[in-house]
Design a protein around this motif. Structure first.
Motif, PDB file in Angstrom:
ATOM      1  N   ILE A 124       0.872  -1.175   0.000  1.00  0.00           N
ATOM      2  CA  ILE A 124       0.000   0.000   0.000  1.00  0.00           C
ATOM      3  C   ILE A 124       0.907   1.221   0.000  1.00  0.00           C
ATOM      4  N   LEU A 125       0.994   1.897  -1.139  1.00  0.00           N
ATOM      5  CA  LEU A 125       1.910   3.031  -1.277  1.00  0.00           C
ATOM      6  C   LEU A 125       1.209   4.321  -0.862  1.00  0.00           C
ATOM      7  N   VAL A 176      -1.447  -1.110  -4.079  1.00  0.00           N
ATOM      8  CA  VAL A 176      -2.530  -0.142  -3.896  1.00  0.00           C
ATOM      9  C   VAL A 176      -1.907   1.244  -3.782  1.00  0.00           C
ATOM     10  N   LEU A 177      -2.244   2.121  -4.706  1.00  0.00           N
ATOM     11  CA  LEU A 177      -1.772   3.508  -4.654  1.00  0.00           C
ATOM     12  C   LEU A 177      -2.762   4.307  -3.826  1.00  0.00           C
ATOM     13  N   THR A 178      -2.292   4.987  -2.797  1.00  0.00           N
ATOM     14  CA  THR A 178      -3.179   5.831  -1.994  1.00  0.00           C
ATOM     15  C   THR A 178      -2.663   7.263  -1.982  1.00  0.00           C
ATOM     16  N   PHE A 179      -3.600   8.191  -1.984  1.00  0.00           N
ATOM     17  CA  PHE A 179      -3.291   9.618  -1.926  1.00  0.00           C
ATOM     18  C   PHE A 179      -4.062  10.225  -0.768  1.00  0.00           C
ATOM     19  N   ALA A 184      -4.704  -2.206  -7.576  1.00  0.00           N
ATOM     20  CA  ALA A 184      -5.998  -2.492  -6.956  1.00  0.00           C
ATOM     21  C   ALA A 184      -6.448  -1.310  -6.115  1.00  0.00           C
ATOM     22  N   PHE A 185      -7.753  -1.203  -5.915  1.00  0.00           N
ATOM     23  CA  PHE A 185      -8.294  -0.268  -4.939  1.00  0.00           C
ATOM     24  C   PHE A 185      -8.119  -0.877  -3.545  1.00  0.00           C
ATOM     25  N   ALA A 244      -6.275   4.258  -8.169  1.00  0.00           N
ATOM     26  CA  ALA A 244      -5.817   4.734  -6.863  1.00  0.00           C
ATOM     27  C   ALA A 244      -6.989   5.001  -5.936  1.00  0.00           C
ATOM     28  N   THR A 245      -6.696   4.967  -4.650  1.00  0.00           N
ATOM     29  CA  THR A 245      -7.655   5.308  -3.596  1.00  0.00           C
ATOM     30  C   THR A 245      -7.259   6.656  -3.016  1.00  0.00           C
TER      31      THR A 245
END
Length: 272
Positions: free
Chosen positions: A35-36, A91-94, A75-76, A116-117
């Motif tokens: 999870i980035l 999982v890309l998170t911002f 993935a979300f 991304a989420t």
């Protein structure tokens, strides 16, 4: 330069490299999702206090290209429960809701087939939330960063490349609030975002990564399935850690080696 001096220089350099990158740390099995954590996709500001949060667009593209070309599946966060044990899930998170997520990150997600989420601060305009944690961080640097409009967010959601999570109503330091105030910040952020954007919010991000067991309980009671922290690393038991998920911190001050080290082990060096 004498031989002794050369040996000392080499030893110091090797020690620094080991301290900075901890190359000896074992890799985390790629069956555990990465999870980035990102904030902004934009150039660094000269003298900016928060430049770690600013990843240059060209650097972000390099990272997406590496992930796409090396078999990582995007993935979300809401999909994690269905992807347990799937190799190479990322999982890309911002966090927060900066406008550059739309201007810079959005077209790059489309280019590389990524998604991304976005953990959105529901009431994000004209707020200098950095002062909630440290009063002397009152330069207004983050407040001046443009935030996403509701219209831009709807465009992002309609593309299928983004999902929304909640990052509270106002990005406070939860531990400074009363019990009722914390409940409002956590629960109302979910209902507000869901109603405004006609979507389902299943994930939450703790502001500043600071939380207590009671905050975790409030997140659970509000109906979130997942919650992310700023604890560096890779969670190895998604079900058990669902409301305390670790993230891989992506820094705007690092290059390719730092990114690859973090992707491999969850952390970069001995000290984050």
């Amino acid at each position: 330069m004498t031989f002794t001096t050369v040996v000392i220089v080499v030893a110091v350099a090797a020690g620094y490299f080991s301290f900075r990158y901890a190359w000896w740390r074992p890799a985390v099995d790629d069956r555990h999702p990465r999870i980035l954590m990102y904030h902004m996709i934009r150039p660094r500001l000269p003298g900016g206090r928060f430049n770690k949060l600013r990843v240059a667009p060209e650097r972000f593209e390099q990272q997406l290209r590496h992930l796409a070309e090396n078999g990582w599946r995007f993935a979300f966060l809401s999909e994690l429960g269905d992807l347990a044990g799937t190799p190479k899930t990322v999982v890309l998170t911002f966090d927060d809701g900066y406008r550059d997520n739309y201007l810079a990150a959005h077209p790059l997600l489309a280019k590389y087939g990524a998604k991304a989420t976005l953990f959105l601060v529901a009431d994000r305009f004209d707020r200098d939330w950095s002062t909630s944690k440290k009063a002397h961080h009152d330069s207004g640097e983050l407040m001046r960063e443009e935030k996403l409009s509701d219209e831009e967010l709807r465009t992002m959601l309609d593309s299928g490349l983004w999902e929304l999570g909640a990052h509270t109503l106002t990005h406070p330091l939860l531990t400074d609030l009363s019990d009722s105030e914390r409940h409002i910040e956590v629960a109302r952020a979910k209902t507000d975002i869901e109603a405004r954007f006609d979507t389902t919010v299943e994930a939450f991000a703790y502001p500043f990564g600071i939380y207590t067991d009671d905050d975790v309980a409030k997140v659970d009671q509000a109906g979130y399935r997942f919650a992310v922290t700023t604890d560096a690393g890779v969670s190895t038991d998604i079900e058990a850690e669902a409301l305390r998920l670790k993230r891989v911190k992506i820094s705007g001050k690092e290059g390719r080696l730092g990114f690859l080290t973090r992707l491999r082990t969850g952390r970069r060096g001995l000290v984050e």
